[in-house]
Each structure stands twice: as C-alpha cells, then as structure tokens.
Scaffold this active site. Structure first.
Site, PDB file in Angstrom:
ATOM      1  CG  HIS A 157     -41.700  16.539 -41.621  1.00 34.56           C
ATOM      2  ND1 HIS A 157     -41.394  15.378 -42.306  1.00 34.56           N
ATOM      3  CD2 HIS A 157     -40.823  17.473 -42.039  1.00 34.56           C
ATOM      4  CE1 HIS A 157     -40.357  15.618 -43.089  1.00 34.56           C
ATOM      5  NE2 HIS A 157     -39.999  16.868 -42.952  1.00 34.56           N
ATOM      6  CD  GLU A 190     -40.458  19.987 -45.617  1.00 34.05           C
ATOM      7  OE1 GLU A 190     -39.301  20.396 -45.529  1.00 34.05           O
ATOM      8  OE2 GLU A 190     -40.900  19.054 -44.926  1.00 34.05           O
ATOM      9  N   GLY A 208     -35.127  14.511 -48.983  1.00 37.46           N
ATOM     10  CA  GLY A 208     -34.048  13.547 -48.774  1.00 37.46           C
ATOM     11  C   GLY A 208     -33.646  12.783 -50.026  1.00 37.46           C
ATOM     12  CG  ASN A 252     -36.933  18.692 -39.566  1.00 36.84           C
ATOM     13  OD1 ASN A 252     -36.628  18.230 -38.466  1.00 36.84           O
ATOM     14  ND2 ASN A 252     -37.852  18.144 -40.349  1.00 36.84           N
ATOM     15  CD1 TRP A 253     -30.956  20.554 -37.366  1.00 35.55           C
ATOM     16  CD2 TRP A 253     -30.184  20.090 -35.314  1.00 35.55           C
ATOM     17  NE1 TRP A 253     -30.158  21.606 -36.980  1.00 35.55           N
ATOM     18  CE2 TRP A 253     -29.668  21.349 -35.711  1.00 35.55           C
ATOM     19  CE3 TRP A 253     -29.830  19.599 -34.061  1.00 35.55           C
ATOM     20  CZ2 TRP A 253     -28.826  22.113 -34.900  1.00 35.55           C
ATOM     21  CZ3 TRP A 253     -28.991  20.350 -33.243  1.00 35.55           C
ATOM     22  CH2 TRP A 253     -28.495  21.596 -33.668  1.00 35.55           C
ATOM     23  CE  LYS A 254     -36.051  15.709 -42.490  1.00 31.02           C
ATOM     24  NZ  LYS A 254     -36.388  15.117 -43.782  1.00 31.02           N
ATOM     25  N   GLY A 296     -33.410  20.007 -44.269  1.00 32.42           N
ATOM     26  CA  GLY A 296     -33.128  18.773 -43.538  1.00 32.42           C
ATOM     27  C   GLY A 296     -31.636  18.502 -43.500  1.00 32.42           C
ATOM     28  N   GLY A 297     -31.193  17.556 -44.330  1.00 25.20           N
ATOM     29  CA  GLY A 297     -29.803  17.097 -44.327  1.00 25.20           C
ATOM     30  C   GLY A 297     -28.754  18.198 -44.286  1.00 25.20           C
ATOM     31  CD  GLU A 317     -38.936  12.827 -42.720  1.00 28.58           C
ATOM     32  OE1 GLU A 317     -38.627  13.230 -41.585  1.00 28.58           O
ATOM     33  OE2 GLU A 317     -38.300  13.138 -43.746  1.00 28.58           O
TER      34      GLU A 317
END
Ligand code: 13P
Length: 255
Positions: A98, A170, A176, A9-11, A236-237, A100
């Site tokens: 998600h 998650e 993060g 997930n590159w966000k 993610g990261g 976020e």
C-alpha cells in the site's frame, strides 16, 4: 457479467468492538439484497481485530483480509505478523505494498516481492497496490512507474501463480483526498495494466482482477465499476460506514 471484488481497507481504524459492529451491520444489509454470484466482498481490519472479524464473518459471504504481513513465517521480527498467523484466523487475502506503507515505512518493491511469495506459498491471496504520485502523473511517468512496480513486485512469479493475485491501482493523489481519477484516466490506466499483464502472463493475464482505489464512494462507484478492465475496488474511508460500503456494493450489484 464481470467479476467484481470489493474490498474495504480499514487502515488504522476501529477497535474490536467497532469491528464486530461494522461487520454485523454489513451482514444485516447484505442479507436484504440478492447479491450476484460475481461479487466478492472482503474486509481488511487492523491485525489486532482479525480474530474478532474472523468470528463475526462466520456464516456470511464476507471474506477476511489483512493489511500487511511479514515474509518470514516466524522468528525474531519484533512487532511483525506472519502468514501462518493470518491463516489461523481464516484470512484469505492480504494487502501488500500500500502506498502508505511505501511512504511511511519505506517499503520497496523487492521487499513487497518477498511478502507476495510468502503469501502465495501459504495459499493466501495478495492484493498488490501500485500507483503514481501527482507529480509522476503530471510528468507523464505513470505507465513507467506502474510497469516498474509490477516488474519488481512480481519478480520471478510464474504465470500459473497469477490467478491468485489481485492488483489494486491506487493513484496516490486520489487516496483520502476526495479527488477520484476521472473515468478517462481510469480507463486508460487499467487498459495499460491489462495489456501489460496479458503480455507478461499470456495464460492468466486476461483474468487478473484489477481493482481501482482512491476516494471510491457511493456516488462514483457505479461509474467506476462500469469502466472496462475495472474488476472491483479497494475502498478506504467509505468502507468504515455500513451505508456507504453497502451502497458501493449495490452499485456493483446493479451493473
Ligand atoms: P480512500 O478510499 O479513503 O481514498 O482510500 C483508498 C485506499 O487507500 C484503499 O486502500
């Protein structure tokens, strides 16, 4: 050998050029390894890079996912993207719910449910994210929160539709932060989710992919993939760095 779906997930990171470079880098490294058939790899770039990504993944095993969608196929919804638009670029997956989006855009389970139905109607596979806050975990509400997120987000869906859904657990406090849930917490929570899914969906519940997400990296991936009822990761990261993402894929490949 269990099936593992590893998704990046590159966000809100990368432009079109970065997208092509990142995918080319992943492709190059994947070609150097013999990837087991049980491993599937997905990248989820920002909407604006979906076309670039779609072209870049051609002739590779990498699959394409989006990070969100709207539940209507078209209309007066300024700024939104529909499932037919995603399909046009051969998108196969779409992250929904998600944390976020729940936190910053007030997305509620009922709204997520509409998106899941739209995706399934259009033959796209939703990756439904669920997870508890640190306070909820400390107050021992984790299972209750997850059950409610599943019940409301998956409302009115039939057992036969569940083979096309991925659940991503998650824990919000692990996203993060560099703090991963420990093996015991992951085992216990995935075990709860599996039992609940089997109870709700007797035909497909046992085979639903349950990914873990939250500070997955090249150091912890192997241990996480080894845990019962963990069927992949939503990264993610670490999915933004070719070496790290490949190392995570390798950890699954070596299981
Ligand atoms: P990190 O891997 O950066 O913690 O992000 C996890 C995540 O939110 C994936 O959807």
């Amino acid at each position: 050998m269990k099936k593992l779906i590893i998704a990046g997930n590159w966000k809100m990171n990368t432009n079109a050029k970065d997208t092509i470079n990142l995918i080319n880098g992943i492709k190059e490294q994947i070609n150097k390894i013999t990837l087991n058939k049980n491993i599937e790899i997905i990248v989820c770039p920002p909407f604006i890079n979906i076309e670039a990504a779609s072209n870049a993944i051609e002739n590779s095993i990498i699959k394409l996912g989006a990070q969100n969608c709207h539940y209507e196929s078209k209309g007066a919804y300024t700024g939104e993207i529909s499932t037919p638009m995603l399909k046009y670029f051969n998108c196969e997956y779409c992250i929904v719910g998600h944390s976020e989006r729940r936190q910053y855009f007030n997305e509620a389970n009922q709204f997520i449910n509409l998106k899941i139905k739209a995706l399934l109607n259009d033959n796209l596979k939703p990756i439904l994210c669920i997870g508890e806050t640190l306070q909820e975990r400390q107050n021992k509400f984790t299972f209750e929160i997850l059950k409610n997120q599943l019940d409301e987000s998956l409302a009115e869906l039939k057992d036969e539709q569940m083979s096309n859904i991925i659940i991503a657990y998650e824990p919000i406090w692990a996203i993060g932060t560099g703090v991963t849930a420990n093996a015991e917490q992951i085992y216990e929570t995935h075990n709860y989710l599996r039992n609940y899914l089997v109870q709700q969906y007797p035909i497909n519940g046992k085979n639903i992919i349950i990914q873990y997400g939250g500070s997955v990296n090249e150091k912890n991936a192997k241990e996480i993939f080894g845990i019962e009822n963990v069927n992949g990761a939503l990264v993610g990261g670490a999915s933004l760095k070719v070496e790290q993402f490949i190392s995570i894929i390798n950890s699954g490949n070596e299981l």
